[in-house]
Scaffold this active site. Structure first.
Site, PDB file in Angstrom:
ATOM      1  N   GLU A   1      37.551  38.643  64.226  1.00 26.17           N
ATOM      2  CA  GLU A   1      36.569  38.943  63.239  1.00 26.17           C
ATOM      3  C   GLU A   1      34.948  39.024  63.705  1.00 26.17           C
ATOM      4  O   GLU A   1      34.164  39.307  63.005  1.00 26.17           O
ATOM      5  CB  GLU A   1      36.752  37.698  62.024  1.00 26.17           C
ATOM      6  N   GLU A  56      49.199  43.593  44.401  1.00 27.45           N
ATOM      7  CA  GLU A  56      49.666  43.217  43.151  1.00 27.45           C
ATOM      8  C   GLU A  56      49.026  44.257  41.915  1.00 27.45           C
ATOM      9  O   GLU A  56      49.691  44.004  40.837  1.00 27.45           O
ATOM     10  CB  GLU A  56      49.225  41.841  42.899  1.00 27.45           C
TER      11      GLU A  56
END
Length: 293
Positions: free
Chosen positions: A110, A79
């Site tokens: 992870e 963004e």
């Protein structure tokens, strides 16, 4: 047990709530995310002040995370281009499990500390880069591997976690603890823990952009118009900042590729857009500096 994993003592009959009460419980609990962020504003400010000189020197914002935390990093990174014309190559996010994990959980990714280090090193981090490492638990091996690699390369590592004393906080150069506590749905850190992380990411990246002269007053003057809505926004912003009518604002914007900064300086200084760009260059992109204010 980690605070984010411990069952809540509130809403013990959540599954029995009528819909309006259920919605209110989730919404009200989000207020704790704001409070957790507010409690560590000094730490956030210190991290921003440490990051700005590196970014000014040409560094990048590098985001690292797994699951919800990693996806929030991706969201913040992408963004920055439409909002501040920030180059995509200077805001890069890596996610445990790769691009596929943005849309589908990649189980076990992870837990691979070595892969976190490899993925970070693949970006060739340097001393001017700033790594934003996120993990709600604060113990995620993938993120810890990336922090270790970042610091080894001389990059600034900012650790963001939701459990006090977590390794992600200790091993980073700056640790930001978002003590959101347990969740209404036990362990579901996509709730207020994730909200607090998003607030911090928005705060850090937006504050850096303000310091880089991407904002005039509180106006978004360095946006990149990529659709009809954003082109219309450039016109409104220019009119608001200068008092010009719509026709004049649009004409000036057309002359400078719809770069609001340039149009604002040209209109207020009554110069050509080329002269306005020169003034901005001399003022390191500061509209105030270019205007002599």
């Amino acid at each position: 047990m980690l605070k984010t994993e411990s069952p809540s003592s509130q809403h013990l009959e959540l599954d029995q709530y009528p819909t309006e009460q259920l919605a209110a419980a989730f919404a009200d609990d989000q207020l704790n995310a704001v409070q957790a962020v507010r409690a560590v504003i000094p730490a956030i400010a210190q991290a921003i002040e440490a990051a700005v000189p590196r970014i000014e020197a040409g560094g990048r914002l590098l985001y690292v995370g797994a699951g919800t935390s990693g996806r929030l990093g991706v969201l913040d990174s992408v963004e920055l281009y439409p909002t501040f014309s920030w180059p995509y190559e200077r805001a890069v996010a890596i996610l445990a499990g790769g691009a596929e994990a943005m849309f589908k959980a990649v189980e076990g990714a992870e837990d691979d500390r070595a892969q976190g280090a490899r993925d970070l090193l693949a970006l060739n981090p340097g001393k001017d880069d700033v790594v934003l490492a996120l993990a709600a638990s604060g113990t995620t091996p993938y993120v810890l591997g990336a922090i270790e690699a970042a610091r080894g390369a001389g990059a600034l590592a900012i650790g963001i976690a939701n459990n006090p004393g977590a390794p992600v906080l200790r091993e980073a150069d700056f640790g930001i603890i978002l003590d959101t506590g347990n969740e209404i749905i036990s362990g579901s850190t996509r709730l207020k823990a994730g909200t607090a992380q998003k607030i911090v990411l928005n705060t850090i990246s937006s504050a850096i952009m303000v310091r880089l002269n991407k904002v005039y007053g509180n106006l978004m003057v360095d946006l990149k118009p990529t659709n009809a809505k954003l082109f219309a926004r450039t016109v409104r912003l220019t009119m608001h900042a200068t008092g010009a009518d719509e026709t004049t604002a649009r004409k000036t914007l057309e002359q400078c590729g719809f770069h609001v900064k340039v149009a604002v300086v040209a209109l207020l200084k009554k110069t050509t857009v080329q002269q306005a760009q020169g003034l901005l260059d001399q003022a390191k992109g500061s509209v105030r500096g270019a205007l002599g204010r």
